[in-house]
Motif scaffolding. Sequence first.
Motif, PDB file in Angstrom:
ATOM      1  N   PRO A  13       0.842  -1.207   0.000  1.00 56.83           N
ATOM      2  CA  PRO A  13       0.000   0.000   0.000  1.00 56.83           C
ATOM      3  C   PRO A  13       0.875   1.255   0.000  1.00 56.83           C
ATOM      4  O   PRO A  13       2.028   1.206   0.428  1.00 56.83           O
ATOM      5  CB  PRO A  13      -0.782  -0.104   1.317  1.00 56.83           C
ATOM      6  N   LYS A  14       0.339   2.349  -0.463  1.00 56.22           N
ATOM      7  CA  LYS A  14       1.057   3.616  -0.463  1.00 56.22           C
ATOM      8  C   LYS A  14       1.536   3.952   0.940  1.00 56.22           C
ATOM      9  O   LYS A  14       0.870   3.629   1.923  1.00 56.22           O
ATOM     10  CB  LYS A  14       0.132   4.745  -0.945  1.00 56.22           C
ATOM     11  N   SER A  15       2.678   4.649   1.014  1.00 53.80           N
ATOM     12  CA  SER A  15       3.197   5.001   2.335  1.00 53.80           C
ATOM     13  C   SER A  15       2.192   5.907   3.043  1.00 53.80           C
ATOM     14  O   SER A  15       1.533   6.733   2.422  1.00 53.80           O
ATOM     15  CB  SER A  15       4.546   5.698   2.204  1.00 53.80           C
ATOM     16  N   GLY A  16       2.072   5.755   4.316  1.00 55.19           N
ATOM     17  CA  GLY A  16       1.131   6.572   5.094  1.00 55.19           C
ATOM     18  C   GLY A  16      -0.151   5.822   5.387  1.00 55.19           C
ATOM     19  O   GLY A  16      -0.732   5.971   6.455  1.00 55.19           O
ATOM     20  N   LEU A  17      -0.572   4.978   4.427  1.00 52.82           N
ATOM     21  CA  LEU A  17      -1.862   4.300   4.616  1.00 52.82           C
ATOM     22  C   LEU A  17      -1.864   3.403   5.842  1.00 52.82           C
ATOM     23  O   LEU A  17      -2.868   3.309   6.555  1.00 52.82           O
ATOM     24  CB  LEU A  17      -2.218   3.443   3.386  1.00 52.82           C
ATOM     25  N   MET A  18      -0.708   2.740   6.082  1.00 57.32           N
ATOM     26  CA  MET A  18      -0.697   1.800   7.192  1.00 57.32           C
ATOM     27  C   MET A  18      -0.658   2.504   8.543  1.00 57.32           C
ATOM     28  O   MET A  18      -0.781   1.871   9.585  1.00 57.32           O
ATOM     29  CB  MET A  18       0.467   0.806   7.034  1.00 57.32           C
ATOM     30  N   ARG A  19      -0.543   3.857   8.536  1.00 54.44           N
ATOM     31  CA  ARG A  19      -0.640   4.619   9.788  1.00 54.44           C
ATOM     32  C   ARG A  19      -2.103   4.825  10.186  1.00 54.44           C
ATOM     33  O   ARG A  19      -2.395   5.304  11.273  1.00 54.44           O
ATOM     34  CB  ARG A  19       0.021   6.000   9.627  1.00 54.44           C
ATOM     35  N   LEU A 125      -7.973  10.700   9.420  1.00 52.61           N
ATOM     36  CA  LEU A 125      -7.958   9.494   8.587  1.00 52.61           C
ATOM     37  C   LEU A 125      -7.897   9.857   7.103  1.00 52.61           C
ATOM     38  O   LEU A 125      -7.161   9.231   6.328  1.00 52.61           O
ATOM     39  CB  LEU A 125      -9.204   8.626   8.856  1.00 52.61           C
ATOM     40  N   SER A 126      -8.662  10.872   6.702  1.00 57.85           N
ATOM     41  CA  SER A 126      -8.669  11.271   5.295  1.00 57.85           C
ATOM     42  C   SER A 126      -7.336  11.900   4.901  1.00 57.85           C
ATOM     43  O   SER A 126      -6.881  11.738   3.764  1.00 57.85           O
ATOM     44  CB  SER A 126      -9.795  12.265   5.022  1.00 57.85           C
ATOM     45  N   ALA A 127      -6.701  12.609   5.829  1.00 54.50           N
ATOM     46  CA  ALA A 127      -5.384  13.195   5.557  1.00 54.50           C
ATOM     47  C   ALA A 127      -4.381  12.089   5.273  1.00 54.50           C
ATOM     48  O   ALA A 127      -3.648  12.125   4.275  1.00 54.50           O
ATOM     49  CB  ALA A 127      -4.930  14.048   6.740  1.00 54.50           C
ATOM     50  N   LEU A 128      -4.361  11.085   6.137  1.00 55.66           N
ATOM     51  CA  LEU A 128      -3.415   9.972   5.958  1.00 55.66           C
ATOM     52  C   LEU A 128      -3.695   9.221   4.659  1.00 55.66           C
ATOM     53  O   LEU A 128      -2.777   8.761   3.990  1.00 55.66           O
ATOM     54  CB  LEU A 128      -3.497   9.020   7.155  1.00 55.66           C
ATOM     55  N   ALA A 129      -4.960   9.114   4.299  1.00 55.41           N
ATOM     56  CA  ALA A 129      -5.326   8.365   3.092  1.00 55.41           C
ATOM     57  C   ALA A 129      -4.767   9.004   1.826  1.00 55.41           C
ATOM     58  O   ALA A 129      -4.546   8.316   0.834  1.00 55.41           O
ATOM     59  CB  ALA A 129      -6.850   8.237   2.994  1.00 55.41           C
ATOM     60  N   VAL A 130      -4.544  10.323   1.851  1.00 56.45           N
ATOM     61  CA  VAL A 130      -3.975  10.977   0.663  1.00 56.45           C
ATOM     62  C   VAL A 130      -2.467  11.206   0.818  1.00 56.45           C
ATOM     63  O   VAL A 130      -1.848  11.871   0.002  1.00 56.45           O
ATOM     64  CB  VAL A 130      -4.682  12.319   0.328  1.00 56.45           C
TER      65      VAL A 130
END
Length: 369
Positions: A13-19, A125-130
Amino acid sequence: MTPENTAPQKPEPKSGLMRISPYVGGKATVSGANRIVKLSSNENPYGASLAAIEAFKDGADTLALYPDGSARALREAIAKSEGLDPARILCGAGSDEIITFLCRTYAGPGDEIMHSAHGFLMYQLSALAVGADPVSVPEVDLMADIDAMIAAANERTKLVFIANPNNPTGTLIPDTEIRRLRDGLPSHTLLVIDAAYAEYVTEPGYDSGAALVSERDDVVMTRTFSKIHGLATLRLGWCYAPEAVIDAMNRVRGPFNVSGPALAAGTAAIADADFIARSRDGNIEARAWVAEKLERLGFPVTPSHGNFVLAEFGTSGPHSAEAADTFLQSRGILIRRMEGYGLPAHLRISIGTAAENGVLIAALEDFVA
Ligand SMILES: *Cc1c(COP(=O)(O)O)cnc(C)c1O
Protein backbone atom coordinates in the motif's frame (compact mmCIF):
# COMPACT_ATOMS: atom_id res chain seq x y z
CA MET A 1 19.51 -8.46 -11.24
CA THR A 2 21.41 -8.90 -7.95
CA PRO A 3 20.45 -11.92 -5.85
CA GLU A 4 19.01 -9.61 -3.15
CA ASN A 5 16.45 -8.37 -5.62
CA THR A 6 15.24 -11.73 -6.81
CA ALA A 7 12.87 -12.27 -3.87
CA PRO A 8 9.35 -11.66 -5.20
CA GLN A 9 8.09 -8.26 -4.18
CA LYS A 10 4.67 -8.03 -2.59
CA PRO A 11 2.19 -5.35 -3.54
CA GLU A 12 2.63 -2.60 -0.93
CA PRO A 13 0.00 0.00 0.00
CA LYS A 14 1.06 3.62 -0.46
CA SER A 15 3.20 5.00 2.34
CA GLY A 16 1.13 6.57 5.09
CA LEU A 17 -1.86 4.30 4.62
CA MET A 18 -0.70 1.80 7.19
CA ARG A 19 -0.64 4.62 9.79
CA ILE A 20 -4.42 4.71 9.56
CA SER A 21 -6.35 3.04 12.37
CA PRO A 22 -9.63 2.32 10.60
CA TYR A 23 -12.58 4.33 11.93
CA VAL A 24 -14.54 2.42 14.50
CA GLY A 25 -18.17 3.48 14.61
CA GLY A 26 -20.40 3.45 17.64
CA LYS A 27 -21.33 -0.02 18.86
CA ALA A 28 -24.70 -1.23 17.59
CA THR A 29 -25.02 -4.57 19.36
CA VAL A 30 -24.07 -6.13 22.66
CA SER A 31 -24.25 -9.83 23.36
CA GLY A 32 -26.87 -11.01 25.81
CA ALA A 33 -29.02 -7.89 25.75
CA ASN A 34 -32.48 -8.25 24.25
CA ARG A 35 -33.21 -4.54 24.21
CA ILE A 36 -30.60 -2.12 22.92
CA VAL A 37 -30.57 1.59 23.66
CA LYS A 38 -28.14 2.95 21.08
CA LEU A 39 -26.75 6.30 22.14
CA SER A 40 -23.36 5.87 20.49
CA SER A 41 -23.56 7.47 17.03
CA ASN A 42 -25.52 10.75 17.33
CA GLU A 43 -28.36 9.40 15.21
CA ASN A 44 -31.80 10.99 15.24
CA PRO A 45 -33.84 9.12 17.88
CA TYR A 46 -37.08 10.19 16.17
CA GLY A 47 -36.18 8.43 12.93
CA ALA A 48 -36.66 10.28 9.66
CA SER A 49 -39.26 12.50 8.01
CA LEU A 50 -42.24 10.46 6.77
CA ALA A 51 -41.99 12.33 3.46
CA ALA A 52 -38.37 11.19 3.14
CA ILE A 53 -39.32 7.60 3.89
CA GLU A 54 -42.04 7.75 1.21
CA ALA A 55 -39.59 9.22 -1.32
CA PHE A 56 -37.10 6.48 -0.52
CA LYS A 57 -39.74 3.81 -1.08
CA ASP A 58 -40.75 5.37 -4.39
CA GLY A 59 -37.10 5.01 -5.42
CA ALA A 60 -37.63 1.24 -5.46
CA ASP A 61 -39.40 1.60 -8.82
CA THR A 62 -36.28 2.86 -10.59
CA LEU A 63 -33.47 0.78 -9.11
CA ALA A 64 -32.31 -0.22 -12.59
CA LEU A 65 -31.57 3.37 -13.58
CA TYR A 66 -28.47 5.39 -12.83
CA PRO A 67 -29.15 8.36 -10.55
CA ASP A 68 -28.87 12.00 -11.65
CA GLY A 69 -25.13 12.47 -11.30
CA SER A 70 -25.49 16.21 -10.93
CA ALA A 71 -27.93 15.85 -7.99
CA ARG A 72 -29.77 18.82 -9.45
CA ALA A 73 -33.13 18.40 -7.69
CA LEU A 74 -31.47 17.90 -4.31
CA ARG A 75 -29.12 20.85 -4.78
CA GLU A 76 -32.06 23.03 -5.71
CA ALA A 77 -34.06 21.86 -2.69
CA ILE A 78 -31.11 22.58 -0.39
CA ALA A 79 -30.56 25.98 -2.01
CA LYS A 80 -34.21 26.88 -1.54
CA SER A 81 -34.40 25.86 2.09
CA GLU A 82 -31.04 27.40 3.06
CA GLY A 83 -31.12 30.46 0.80
CA LEU A 84 -28.01 29.42 -1.14
CA ASP A 85 -26.80 29.25 -4.74
CA PRO A 86 -27.39 25.70 -6.10
CA ALA A 87 -24.34 26.04 -8.37
CA ARG A 88 -22.12 26.21 -5.32
CA ILE A 89 -23.48 23.03 -3.70
CA LEU A 90 -21.89 19.61 -4.17
CA CYS A 91 -23.42 16.40 -2.80
CA GLY A 92 -21.60 13.39 -1.45
CA ALA A 93 -22.14 9.94 -0.01
CA GLY A 94 -22.17 11.37 3.50
CA SER A 95 -20.18 14.41 4.45
CA ASP A 96 -17.41 11.88 5.08
CA GLU A 97 -17.12 11.61 1.31
CA ILE A 98 -17.01 15.40 0.99
CA ILE A 99 -14.11 15.40 3.48
CA THR A 100 -12.26 12.82 1.37
CA PHE A 101 -12.94 14.84 -1.81
CA LEU A 102 -11.45 17.94 -0.18
CA CYS A 103 -8.35 16.04 0.94
CA ARG A 104 -7.88 14.41 -2.47
CA THR A 105 -8.41 17.72 -4.26
CA TYR A 106 -6.15 19.91 -2.12
CA ALA A 107 -3.53 17.79 -0.38
CA GLY A 108 -1.02 15.04 -0.93
CA PRO A 109 2.39 13.84 0.29
CA GLY A 110 4.36 16.66 1.90
CA ASP A 111 1.24 18.69 2.70
CA GLU A 112 -0.31 19.28 6.09
CA ILE A 113 -3.98 19.02 7.04
CA MET A 114 -4.78 20.68 10.36
CA HIS A 115 -7.49 19.86 12.87
CA SER A 116 -8.02 20.58 16.56
CA ALA A 117 -6.97 17.92 19.06
CA HIS A 118 -10.46 16.70 19.89
CA GLY A 119 -11.85 17.24 16.40
CA PHE A 120 -13.77 14.71 14.32
CA LEU A 121 -11.56 11.67 13.57
CA MET A 122 -12.31 11.57 9.85
CA TYR A 123 -10.05 14.60 9.20
CA GLN A 124 -7.00 12.72 10.37
CA LEU A 125 -7.96 9.49 8.59
CA SER A 126 -8.67 11.27 5.30
CA ALA A 127 -5.38 13.20 5.56
CA LEU A 128 -3.41 9.97 5.96
CA ALA A 129 -5.33 8.37 3.09
CA VAL A 130 -3.98 10.98 0.66
CA GLY A 131 -0.45 10.76 2.08
CA ALA A 132 -0.64 14.15 3.80
CA ASP A 133 0.44 14.78 7.39
CA PRO A 134 -2.39 15.39 9.86
CA VAL A 135 -1.49 18.15 12.34
CA SER A 136 -3.36 18.04 15.62
CA VAL A 137 -3.47 21.37 17.47
CA PRO A 138 -4.04 21.21 21.26
CA GLU A 139 -7.28 22.67 22.60
CA VAL A 140 -7.99 24.81 25.66
CA ASP A 141 -10.88 23.70 27.88
CA LEU A 142 -12.18 21.34 25.16
CA MET A 143 -12.40 24.24 22.67
CA ALA A 144 -10.37 24.70 19.52
CA ASP A 145 -7.54 27.17 20.23
CA ILE A 146 -7.80 29.69 17.39
CA ASP A 147 -4.48 31.39 18.19
CA ALA A 148 -2.66 28.06 18.31
CA MET A 149 -4.22 27.01 14.98
CA ILE A 150 -3.15 30.27 13.34
CA ALA A 151 0.35 29.83 14.78
CA ALA A 152 0.56 26.23 13.51
CA ALA A 153 -0.25 27.15 9.90
CA ASN A 154 2.60 27.30 7.41
CA GLU A 155 3.31 27.05 3.68
CA ARG A 156 2.51 23.31 3.77
CA THR A 157 -0.93 23.78 5.37
CA LYS A 158 -3.45 23.04 2.62
CA LEU A 159 -6.59 22.41 4.65
CA VAL A 160 -7.85 23.32 8.10
CA PHE A 161 -10.88 21.38 9.37
CA ILE A 162 -12.96 22.73 12.20
CA ALA A 163 -16.30 21.30 13.28
CA ASN A 164 -18.72 23.89 14.67
CA PRO A 165 -20.41 22.70 16.84
CA ASN A 166 -17.62 20.20 17.43
CA ASN A 167 -18.10 16.46 17.76
CA PRO A 168 -17.36 14.99 20.35
CA THR A 169 -17.11 18.00 22.68
CA GLY A 170 -20.32 19.77 21.61
CA THR A 171 -18.62 23.15 21.93
CA LEU A 172 -19.46 26.11 19.70
CA ILE A 173 -16.97 28.68 18.46
CA PRO A 174 -18.39 32.19 17.99
CA ASP A 175 -18.65 33.47 14.43
CA THR A 176 -16.17 36.25 15.25
CA GLU A 177 -13.58 33.64 16.23
CA ILE A 178 -14.17 31.60 13.06
CA ARG A 179 -13.61 34.81 11.06
CA ARG A 180 -10.48 35.58 13.06
CA LEU A 181 -9.20 32.08 12.25
CA ARG A 182 -9.86 32.60 8.53
CA ASP A 183 -8.16 36.00 8.56
CA GLY A 184 -5.13 34.55 10.35
CA LEU A 185 -4.62 31.59 8.00
CA PRO A 186 -2.45 31.81 4.87
CA SER A 187 -4.33 32.62 1.66
CA HIS A 188 -3.30 29.25 0.13
CA THR A 189 -5.08 27.39 2.97
CA LEU A 190 -8.68 26.26 2.53
CA LEU A 191 -10.72 26.50 5.73
CA VAL A 192 -13.40 23.81 6.05
CA ILE A 193 -16.20 24.44 8.53
CA ASP A 194 -17.95 21.17 9.30
CA ALA A 195 -21.47 22.13 10.38
CA ALA A 196 -22.88 18.61 10.82
CA TYR A 197 -24.93 19.81 13.81
CA ALA A 198 -25.90 23.26 12.47
CA GLU A 199 -29.64 22.57 12.64
CA TYR A 200 -29.43 21.95 16.38
CA VAL A 201 -27.82 25.31 17.18
CA THR A 202 -30.02 27.94 18.80
CA GLU A 203 -27.24 30.39 19.74
CA PRO A 204 -28.04 33.91 18.47
CA GLY A 205 -25.59 35.09 15.82
CA TYR A 206 -24.57 31.56 14.81
CA ASP A 207 -23.53 31.20 11.19
CA SER A 208 -23.11 27.67 9.88
CA GLY A 209 -20.34 29.01 7.66
CA ALA A 210 -22.54 29.74 4.65
CA ALA A 211 -22.20 33.51 5.05
CA LEU A 212 -18.43 33.27 5.17
CA VAL A 213 -18.40 31.01 2.09
CA SER A 214 -20.46 33.61 0.22
CA GLU A 215 -17.97 36.34 1.08
CA ARG A 216 -14.71 34.57 0.30
CA ASP A 217 -13.02 32.14 -2.06
CA ASP A 218 -11.16 30.14 0.59
CA VAL A 219 -13.87 28.70 2.86
CA VAL A 220 -16.01 25.56 2.51
CA MET A 221 -18.93 24.51 4.69
CA THR A 222 -19.97 20.85 4.95
CA ARG A 223 -23.34 19.49 6.08
CA THR A 224 -24.91 16.09 6.56
CA PHE A 225 -28.27 14.35 6.31
CA SER A 226 -27.14 11.82 8.94
CA LYS A 227 -27.97 13.81 12.04
CA ILE A 228 -31.10 15.95 12.30
CA HIS A 229 -32.55 14.53 9.05
CA GLY A 230 -32.20 10.98 10.35
CA LEU A 231 -30.89 9.51 7.07
CA ALA A 232 -27.54 8.16 8.28
CA THR A 233 -27.88 4.82 6.53
CA LEU A 234 -28.44 6.44 3.12
CA ARG A 235 -25.03 8.21 3.26
CA LEU A 236 -25.82 11.73 2.16
CA GLY A 237 -24.00 15.00 2.75
CA TRP A 238 -23.22 18.23 0.94
CA CYS A 239 -20.97 21.21 0.93
CA TYR A 240 -21.28 24.88 0.08
CA ALA A 241 -18.13 26.17 -1.56
CA PRO A 242 -16.69 28.75 -3.94
CA GLU A 243 -17.30 27.86 -7.59
CA ALA A 244 -13.62 27.12 -8.23
CA VAL A 245 -13.60 24.62 -5.35
CA ILE A 246 -16.80 22.95 -6.62
CA ASP A 247 -15.28 22.73 -10.09
CA ALA A 248 -12.11 21.07 -8.78
CA MET A 249 -14.01 18.67 -6.50
CA ASN A 250 -16.30 17.66 -9.36
CA ARG A 251 -13.23 16.31 -11.17
CA VAL A 252 -12.47 14.01 -8.22
CA ARG A 253 -16.06 13.01 -7.52
CA GLY A 254 -17.38 9.80 -9.05
CA PRO A 255 -20.06 10.51 -11.66
CA PHE A 256 -22.81 8.74 -9.68
CA ASN A 257 -21.52 9.11 -6.12
CA VAL A 258 -24.96 9.50 -4.53
CA SER A 259 -27.67 6.88 -5.07
CA GLY A 260 -31.12 7.70 -6.42
CA PRO A 261 -33.06 6.76 -3.25
CA ALA A 262 -30.67 8.92 -1.18
CA LEU A 263 -31.20 11.88 -3.53
CA ALA A 264 -34.98 11.44 -3.37
CA ALA A 265 -35.12 11.05 0.40
CA GLY A 266 -32.80 14.01 0.93
CA THR A 267 -34.88 16.23 -1.33
CA ALA A 268 -37.99 15.41 0.71
CA ALA A 269 -36.19 15.65 4.07
CA ILE A 270 -34.79 19.12 3.59
CA ALA A 271 -38.28 20.43 2.79
CA ASP A 272 -39.86 18.89 5.89
CA ALA A 273 -39.51 21.87 8.22
CA ASP A 274 -41.91 20.34 10.76
CA PHE A 275 -39.82 17.22 11.25
CA ILE A 276 -36.65 19.28 11.55
CA ALA A 277 -38.23 21.59 14.13
CA ARG A 278 -39.65 18.70 16.15
CA SER A 279 -36.26 16.97 16.16
CA ARG A 280 -34.48 20.15 17.23
CA ASP A 281 -36.97 21.04 19.95
CA GLY A 282 -37.10 17.48 21.28
CA ASN A 283 -33.31 17.47 21.44
CA ILE A 284 -33.07 20.78 23.29
CA GLU A 285 -35.48 19.66 25.98
CA ALA A 286 -34.04 16.17 26.36
CA ARG A 287 -30.44 17.39 26.29
CA ALA A 288 -31.09 19.79 29.17
CA TRP A 289 -32.72 16.98 31.14
CA VAL A 290 -29.89 14.49 30.51
CA ALA A 291 -27.21 17.09 31.28
CA GLU A 292 -28.83 18.06 34.57
CA LYS A 293 -29.21 14.43 35.66
CA LEU A 294 -25.59 13.64 34.75
CA GLU A 295 -24.33 16.66 36.69
CA ARG A 296 -26.37 15.65 39.74
CA LEU A 297 -24.89 12.17 39.57
CA GLY A 298 -21.45 13.78 39.70
CA PHE A 299 -20.51 13.60 36.04
CA PRO A 300 -19.73 17.10 34.69
CA VAL A 301 -21.08 17.82 31.24
CA THR A 302 -19.52 20.15 28.68
CA PRO A 303 -22.27 22.55 27.50
CA SER A 304 -23.37 21.04 24.19
CA HIS A 305 -24.81 22.56 21.02
CA GLY A 306 -25.30 19.16 19.36
CA ASN A 307 -27.53 16.10 19.80
CA PHE A 308 -25.12 14.55 22.30
CA VAL A 309 -23.27 15.43 25.48
CA LEU A 310 -19.71 14.82 26.57
CA ALA A 311 -19.65 13.76 30.21
CA GLU A 312 -16.60 13.41 32.42
CA PHE A 313 -16.27 10.23 34.42
CA GLY A 314 -12.66 9.40 35.25
CA THR A 315 -9.74 7.26 34.17
CA SER A 316 -9.63 5.02 37.24
CA GLY A 317 -11.70 3.93 40.20
CA PRO A 318 -15.21 2.51 40.42
CA HIS A 319 -16.77 5.38 38.47
CA SER A 320 -14.32 5.52 35.58
CA ALA A 321 -15.47 5.92 31.98
CA GLU A 322 -14.49 2.31 31.36
CA ALA A 323 -16.47 1.03 34.37
CA ALA A 324 -19.50 3.06 33.34
CA ASP A 325 -19.29 1.76 29.78
CA THR A 326 -19.08 -1.84 30.98
CA PHE A 327 -22.00 -1.34 33.34
CA LEU A 328 -24.16 0.35 30.72
CA GLN A 329 -23.38 -2.36 28.18
CA SER A 330 -24.59 -4.97 30.65
CA ARG A 331 -27.90 -3.10 30.55
CA GLY A 332 -27.91 -2.99 26.75
CA ILE A 333 -27.09 0.73 26.69
CA LEU A 334 -24.46 1.77 24.17
CA ILE A 335 -22.54 5.01 24.48
CA ARG A 336 -19.23 6.10 22.96
CA ARG A 337 -15.84 5.69 24.61
CA MET A 338 -13.50 8.57 23.84
CA GLU A 339 -9.94 7.20 23.93
CA GLY A 340 -9.71 7.57 20.18
CA TYR A 341 -10.37 11.27 20.64
CA GLY A 342 -7.77 11.66 23.39
CA LEU A 343 -10.42 11.88 26.10
CA PRO A 344 -10.12 8.63 28.12
CA ALA A 345 -12.01 10.04 31.13
CA HIS A 346 -15.04 11.01 29.05
CA LEU A 347 -18.04 9.34 27.47
CA ARG A 348 -20.05 10.79 24.61
CA ILE A 349 -23.74 10.12 25.04
CA SER A 350 -26.18 10.79 22.20
CA ILE A 351 -29.51 12.28 23.25
CA GLY A 352 -32.25 9.71 22.73
CA THR A 353 -36.02 9.70 23.07
CA ALA A 354 -37.43 10.57 26.49
CA ALA A 355 -37.82 6.84 27.17
CA GLU A 356 -34.24 6.04 26.15
CA ASN A 357 -32.85 8.89 28.23
CA GLY A 358 -34.87 7.65 31.19
CA VAL A 359 -33.38 4.16 30.84
CA LEU A 360 -29.88 5.65 30.62
CA ILE A 361 -30.22 7.82 33.72
CA ALA A 362 -31.88 5.05 35.74
CA ALA A 363 -28.95 2.77 34.86
CA LEU A 364 -26.41 5.41 35.87
CA GLU A 365 -28.22 5.89 39.17
CA ASP A 366 -27.76 2.17 39.79
CA PHE A 367 -24.13 2.47 38.66
CA VAL A 368 -23.25 5.09 41.27
CA ALA A 369 -25.33 3.45 44.02
C1 LIG B 1 -21.62 12.73 11.96
C2 LIG B 1 -20.60 13.74 11.51
C3 LIG B 1 -20.27 13.89 10.17
C4 LIG B 1 -20.84 13.11 9.12
O1 LIG B 1 -21.28 12.29 8.71
P1 LIG B 1 -21.82 11.59 7.42
O2 LIG B 1 -22.69 10.55 7.95
O3 LIG B 1 -20.62 11.09 6.69
O4 LIG B 1 -22.52 12.66 6.64
C5 LIG B 1 -19.36 14.85 9.80
N1 LIG B 1 -18.77 15.62 10.71
C6 LIG B 1 -19.06 15.52 12.00
C7 LIG B 1 -18.40 16.43 12.96
C8 LIG B 1 -19.97 14.57 12.45
O5 LIG B 1 -20.22 14.44 13.75
